[in-house]
Design a protein around this motif. Structure first.
Motif, PDB file in Angstrom:
ATOM      1  N   GLU A   8       0.840  -1.206   0.000  1.00  0.00           N
ATOM      2  CA  GLU A   8       0.000   0.000   0.000  1.00  0.00           C
ATOM      3  C   GLU A   8       0.872   1.253   0.000  1.00  0.00           C
ATOM      4  O   GLU A   8       0.623   2.193  -0.772  1.00  0.00           O
ATOM      5  N   CYS A  67      -8.596   6.697  -1.909  1.00  0.00           N
ATOM      6  CA  CYS A  67      -8.452   7.031  -0.485  1.00  0.00           C
ATOM      7  C   CYS A  67      -7.362   8.076  -0.285  1.00  0.00           C
ATOM      8  O   CYS A  67      -7.556   9.031   0.482  1.00  0.00           O
ATOM      9  N   LEU A  72      -7.852   9.635   3.168  1.00  0.00           N
ATOM     10  CA  LEU A  72      -8.377   8.528   3.964  1.00  0.00           C
ATOM     11  C   LEU A  72      -7.388   7.377   3.892  1.00  0.00           C
ATOM     12  O   LEU A  72      -6.572   7.312   2.968  1.00  0.00           O
ATOM     13  N   ASP A  73      -7.494   6.469   4.832  1.00  0.00           N
ATOM     14  CA  ASP A  73      -6.658   5.272   4.839  1.00  0.00           C
ATOM     15  C   ASP A  73      -7.546   4.075   4.498  1.00  0.00           C
ATOM     16  O   ASP A  73      -8.542   3.842   5.186  1.00  0.00           O
ATOM     17  N   VAL A  75      -7.129   0.902   4.861  1.00  0.00           N
ATOM     18  CA  VAL A  75      -7.223  -0.111   5.914  1.00  0.00           C
ATOM     19  C   VAL A  75      -8.221   0.328   6.984  1.00  0.00           C
ATOM     20  O   VAL A  75      -9.002  -0.486   7.483  1.00  0.00           O
ATOM     21  N   THR A  76      -8.241   1.611   7.316  1.00  0.00           N
ATOM     22  CA  THR A  76      -9.217   2.121   8.288  1.00  0.00           C
ATOM     23  C   THR A  76     -10.635   1.955   7.743  1.00  0.00           C
ATOM     24  O   THR A  76     -11.547   1.554   8.480  1.00  0.00           O
ATOM     25  N   CYS A  77     -10.827   2.234   6.459  1.00  0.00           N
ATOM     26  CA  CYS A  77     -12.139   2.038   5.827  1.00  0.00           C
ATOM     27  C   CYS A  77     -12.530   0.565   5.870  1.00  0.00           C
ATOM     28  O   CYS A  77     -13.677   0.215   6.178  1.00  0.00           O
ATOM     29  N   GLN A  79     -11.425  -1.722   7.962  1.00  0.00           N
ATOM     30  CA  GLN A  79     -11.705  -2.088   9.350  1.00  0.00           C
ATOM     31  C   GLN A  79     -13.119  -1.674   9.745  1.00  0.00           C
ATOM     32  O   GLN A  79     -13.844  -2.430  10.397  1.00  0.00           O
ATOM     33  N   GLY A  80     -13.529  -0.479   9.338  1.00  0.00           N
ATOM     34  CA  GLY A  80     -14.889  -0.010   9.627  1.00  0.00           C
ATOM     35  C   GLY A  80     -15.939  -0.902   9.005  1.00  0.00           C
ATOM     36  O   GLY A  80     -16.957  -1.230   9.644  1.00  0.00           O
ATOM     37  N   TYR A  82     -15.553  -4.081   8.177  1.00  0.00           N
ATOM     38  CA  TYR A  82     -15.525  -5.358   8.885  1.00  0.00           C
ATOM     39  C   TYR A  82     -16.259  -5.255  10.218  1.00  0.00           C
ATOM     40  O   TYR A  82     -17.037  -6.142  10.586  1.00  0.00           O
ATOM     41  N   ASN A  83     -16.031  -4.161  10.936  1.00  0.00           N
ATOM     42  CA  ASN A  83     -16.714  -3.971  12.217  1.00  0.00           C
ATOM     43  C   ASN A  83     -18.232  -3.958  12.046  1.00  0.00           C
ATOM     44  O   ASN A  83     -18.962  -4.406  12.932  1.00  0.00           O
TER      45      ASN A  83
END
Length: 102
Positions: A8, A67, A72-73, A75-77, A79-80, A82-83
């Protein structure tokens, strides 16, 4: 092989070197993602695994670039997302429909 995180970073550096991050927009990158998605759909219909691999990779590059353009990141997107789904119960039936567990 390189880790996802390192790949990335390399993709973002590549995009910065080519002025994509600085000069593109999230909308332009979303359009590129759509073009690559169309290529993926064609590859799937043609059962062309090499073209599928290429398209999946290209889609990921356009998502990373989108991103980066939006500060934006990915991986953070990810993770969100997935959560949001991780505790859902159910399965896809043979008709392709999601059936919630009662």
């Amino acid at each position: 092989e390189m880790s996802y995180a390192n790949l990335e970073i390399e993709v973002i550096r590549w995009g910065e070197d080519r002025k994509i991050v600085q000069n593109s927009t999230p909308a332009a990158q979303a359009q590129k993602t759509q073009e690559e998605l169309d290529e993926l759909i064609t590859a799937i219909h043609e059962d062309d695994r090499e073209a599928m691999k290429d398209a999946y990779g290209d889609i990921l590059v356009t998502l990373i670039m989108g991103c980066a353009c939006a500060d934006l990141d990915l991986v953070t997107c990810f993770q969100g997302a997935y959560n949001e789904i991780k505790d859902r119960k159910g399965s896809l039936n043979s008709y392709g429909l999601w059936v919630k567990e009662q």
